[in-house]
Design a protein around this motif. Sequence first.
Motif, PDB file in Angstrom:
ATOM      1  N   ALA A  97       0.836  -1.208   0.000  1.00 23.37           N
ATOM      2  CA  ALA A  97       0.000   0.000   0.000  1.00 23.37           C
ATOM      3  C   ALA A  97       0.869   1.256   0.000  1.00 23.37           C
ATOM      4  O   ALA A  97       0.546   2.250  -0.669  1.00 23.37           O
ATOM      5  N   TYR A  98       1.968   1.213   0.742  1.00 19.00           N
ATOM      6  CA  TYR A  98       2.864   2.368   0.773  1.00 19.00           C
ATOM      7  C   TYR A  98       3.480   2.611  -0.606  1.00 19.00           C
ATOM      8  O   TYR A  98       3.600   3.762  -1.045  1.00 19.00           O
ATOM      9  N   ARG A 142       2.094   1.803  -3.423  1.00 19.72           N
ATOM     10  CA  ARG A 142       1.029   2.377  -4.262  1.00 19.72           C
ATOM     11  C   ARG A 142       0.809   3.846  -3.930  1.00 19.72           C
ATOM     12  O   ARG A 142       0.518   4.657  -4.816  1.00 19.72           O
ATOM     13  N   LEU A 143       0.925   4.185  -2.640  1.00 17.05           N
ATOM     14  CA  LEU A 143       0.779   5.580  -2.244  1.00 17.05           C
ATOM     15  C   LEU A 143       1.822   6.455  -2.938  1.00 17.05           C
ATOM     16  O   LEU A 143       1.502   7.550  -3.426  1.00 17.05           O
ATOM     17  N   LYS A 144       3.070   5.973  -2.970  1.00 15.02           N
ATOM     18  CA  LYS A 144       4.108   6.759  -3.619  1.00 15.02           C
ATOM     19  C   LYS A 144       3.839   6.899  -5.113  1.00 15.02           C
ATOM     20  O   LYS A 144       4.057   7.983  -5.681  1.00 15.02           O
ATOM     21  N   ARG A 145       3.343   5.826  -5.744  1.00 15.94           N
ATOM     22  CA  ARG A 145       3.068   5.911  -7.188  1.00 15.94           C
ATOM     23  C   ARG A 145       1.888   6.819  -7.493  1.00 15.94           C
ATOM     24  O   ARG A 145       1.835   7.459  -8.532  1.00 15.94           O
ATOM     25  N   GLU A 146       0.921   6.847  -6.577  1.00 20.56           N
ATOM     26  CA  GLU A 146      -0.308   7.604  -6.850  1.00 20.56           C
ATOM     27  C   GLU A 146      -0.290   9.000  -6.256  1.00 20.56           C
ATOM     28  O   GLU A 146      -1.275   9.731  -6.363  1.00 20.56           O
ATOM     29  N   SER A 147       0.793   9.395  -5.591  1.00 21.78           N
ATOM     30  CA  SER A 147       0.824  10.700  -4.922  1.00 21.78           C
ATOM     31  C   SER A 147       0.645  11.846  -5.918  1.00 21.78           C
ATOM     32  O   SER A 147      -0.081  12.810  -5.648  1.00 21.78           O
ATOM     33  N   ALA A 148       1.305  11.729  -7.080  1.00 23.40           N
ATOM     34  CA  ALA A 148       1.178  12.788  -8.081  1.00 23.40           C
ATOM     35  C   ALA A 148      -0.257  12.895  -8.593  1.00 23.40           C
ATOM     36  O   ALA A 148      -0.790  13.992  -8.760  1.00 23.40           O
ATOM     37  N   GLU A 149      -0.906  11.737  -8.824  1.00 25.60           N
ATOM     38  CA  GLU A 149      -2.293  11.761  -9.303  1.00 25.60           C
ATOM     39  C   GLU A 149      -3.223  12.359  -8.257  1.00 25.60           C
ATOM     40  O   GLU A 149      -4.118  13.142  -8.590  1.00 25.60           O
ATOM     41  N   ARG A 150      -3.019  11.988  -6.978  1.00 24.50           N
ATOM     42  CA  ARG A 150      -3.879  12.549  -5.924  1.00 24.50           C
ATOM     43  C   ARG A 150      -3.681  14.054  -5.808  1.00 24.50           C
ATOM     44  O   ARG A 150      -4.642  14.798  -5.632  1.00 24.50           O
ATOM     45  N   ALA A 151      -2.412  14.483  -5.897  1.00 22.70           N
ATOM     46  CA  ALA A 151      -2.154  15.918  -5.807  1.00 22.70           C
ATOM     47  C   ALA A 151      -2.846  16.665  -6.947  1.00 22.70           C
ATOM     48  O   ALA A 151      -3.440  17.727  -6.743  1.00 22.70           O
TER      49      ALA A 151
END
Length: 667
Positions: free
Chosen positions: A259-260, A262-271
Motif C-alpha cells: 500500500a505504501y 502504491r501511495l508513492k506511485r499515486e501521490s502525483a495523481e492525488r495531488a
Amino acid sequence: MADGEHQDYRFTRGRAVLRRALPLLLVALLTGSLGALLYTASNASRDHSQALDEQQRSFEIIALARGFEARTARAEVTLARYVISLDPDTGRLFQDQWRGAASQLRALAYATRGSGWQHGNVAALQYAFTARGKTLNEIGLRTTYDQKMAALARFHQAGKSQDLRRITALLDLVIKAENERLRERSLAVTLAGDRSEWVGKTSQLVGLAMLVCILFVAWFANMAYAERRNARRQAEAETERADRLEAAVRERTAQLSDAYERLKRESAERAAAEDGLRQMQKMDAVGQLTGGIAHDFNNMLAVVVGGLELAKRKLKLNPEEAARHLDNAMDGANRASALTRRLLAFARSEPLLPSAIDPDGLLRGMADLIDRTIGDQIIVSIAQEAAGWHIFVDQHQMENAVLNLCVNARDAMDGRGRLMLATGRVTLKAGEIGECQAGDYVTLSVTDDGCGMTPDVLARVFEPFFTTKPVGKGTGLGLSQIFGFVRQSAGEIRIESTPGEGSSVHIYLPRSARDAADVEAEAIAFARAPVEQPPMRILVVEDDPRVLNQTMAALAELGHLPIACDHPAKAARLLAHNGDIGLIISDVLMPDMTGPEMVKALPARFRHLPVLFVTGYAGDANDSADFEGHAVLRKPYTLSALGQALGQTLSAPLSGSRRPGTAEAAE
C-alpha cells in the motif's frame, strides 16, 4: 505362686496385650499411612491444579499480546486505506479498530494485574499506545480536513517513528517474560506429576490393605495425566494459533508495504486531483461573474472607443479637449486591464504564497467583484476599521474565502437583503478564541440578514461535503476549505447564527509583524527604480502585426532601436545578421513554437542575451521552469511599465537559479 509360674503369667499376659494392641497399632499405622498418603495426594493435586492454572494464564496473556499486535496492525492498514481513498466509512472503520485494540490492551493489563514482573512492561506499552494513537488520529484529522499531502508525509514519518518500534519491543518483552514464566510453570506441572507417581509407588508397598488408597491414587494420577495431556494439547493449539497470528502479521505487513508503494506511485495523481477540485471551486465562483464582467468590460470598451473617436474629431480644432478624451480612453483601458487581471488572478491555480496584506485595501479592491457576483438586489456595506494592521496570508486564497462567504450570504438571503463586510482589531488572550495564541489579531466579519441556521446545521457547517443546498447548487466544500485555510494561516473562524435573523462569520487572523510603513516603503523604493536606459538594439519577436507595430513604436519612443521579427523561426537569422542586438523581447504564445521554446532553440552564442517575455495569459507567469529565470511583462502595459521592465531585465544577471520576475502594467 512360684517364681516360674509368675514369669510365665507375665509372658502370656504380655503376648495377649501385644495381640490386642497389634491390630490397633496396625490400624493406627494403616490409618496414619492412609492419612499421609491422602495428605500427600491432596497436596500434589493442589500443586498440579495451581501450576496448570498459572500455565493457562500465561497462554492467555500471550494470546492477548498477539491479538493486540494484530489489531493495531489492521488499524494502521485501515488508516492507510483511508488516506488513499478518502472514504469516510474507512475512517470510521479505523476508529473502531483502534478502539478494539485499546480494549485488547485493557484486557492484557487486567490479565497481568497480579504479575509484578509484567506491570512495568504493560504500563510502558499503554503509554506508547496512547502516543501512537495521538499520531494516527492527527493523520486522520489532516485527511478529513483536506490536508492529504501533509497526511501522507505524516503517515510516512509515523511508519518510522520511535513509538511504533517501542510498541513492538514492549510486546516482545511481554511475550518473552511470559514464555520464561511458562517454562517455570511447566516445570512445576512436571514436579507435581512426579509426586503423584511417588504416591502410587508408596501405595503399592502398603499392600492389599491400602488397595482402596492405591486405586484412588491411581485414578487421581490418571486424571492428572489426562489434564496434563489436555494442557499439552492446548499449549500446542495456542502455539499453532500464535504461528498463524505471526503469519497474519507478516501478511498484513506485506500488504502495508504494498500500500505504501502504491501511495508513492499515486501521490502525483492525488495531488493533481486535489488541485483540480480546488480549481473547480474557484471556477464555480468565476462562472457566476461572467455576466457582470461582460457588462463592465463593454462599458469600459465604450469609454475607450468613444474617447478615441472624440479625440480624433477634436485633435486639430481643440487639442486640449482631445487630450482630455485621450485621458478618459486611457483610464477606461486601464480599468479594463485591472478588471481582467483581477479575474484571471482569482481564477488561476497556484500554491499558497503568503504576503503582508492590508485587509481594508483587500475589501476595497474586491468591491466591484463582489457586486458583480451577488447582484444588484443586495445592498453591500463595508466598514474598514483595521487602521493599518496587516495580515500575512495568501491574497488569492483570502479573496476566494471572502467571495465564498459573500456567495453563501447571497444564497441565505435568496438574492435580496443587506450584507455587511467589516474589518477590525482585537487583542486576544491565550485560548480566548479557539486555539489562538495571545496577541493582536485582525478580524474580518461577513454579516447577512438571511434565513440563518439551526444549531444542528451550525454544528456541521465545517464538515466536508455537508451542504443544505439542493443537488447541483453546492458541493459542501466552501466552508470546509475556508476553515482549512484559516487554520493553516494560524487563525480561527467563528459563526453566529439565529434562524430567521441572519448569520455572522468572524475570521481571526494574526497581525503581521510588517506594518503599513514597511509596505509603503517597499512600494516607494520600487517606484523610484530607474527606468531610463541608454539606447540599444532590441529584437522584438511578435506574431500579431498590430502588437508588433505598437511595441516597435513604444521602444522607439523610449529611445531604443527595435528590430521586427514576425515569426520565432526567423529570430536566429536576425541575431546572426545584427551582432549589436543587446536584448530580446518575445511574446509567449506564437504559431509553431512558443517564446521559451524559441529561446531554448537559439544557438549557444546567443544564450547570454537577456530576454523579456511579454504575455497576456495569467497562467504563463507561473511556469518558472519554462522561463528559466527570465523576466515576464503582462499585457496590456503602459510605456512606463515597459521602461521599468527593461531596466529590471538589463540590471538582473541571468542565472539558472534565478526566479522569474513578473512586471505588472502600471495603472
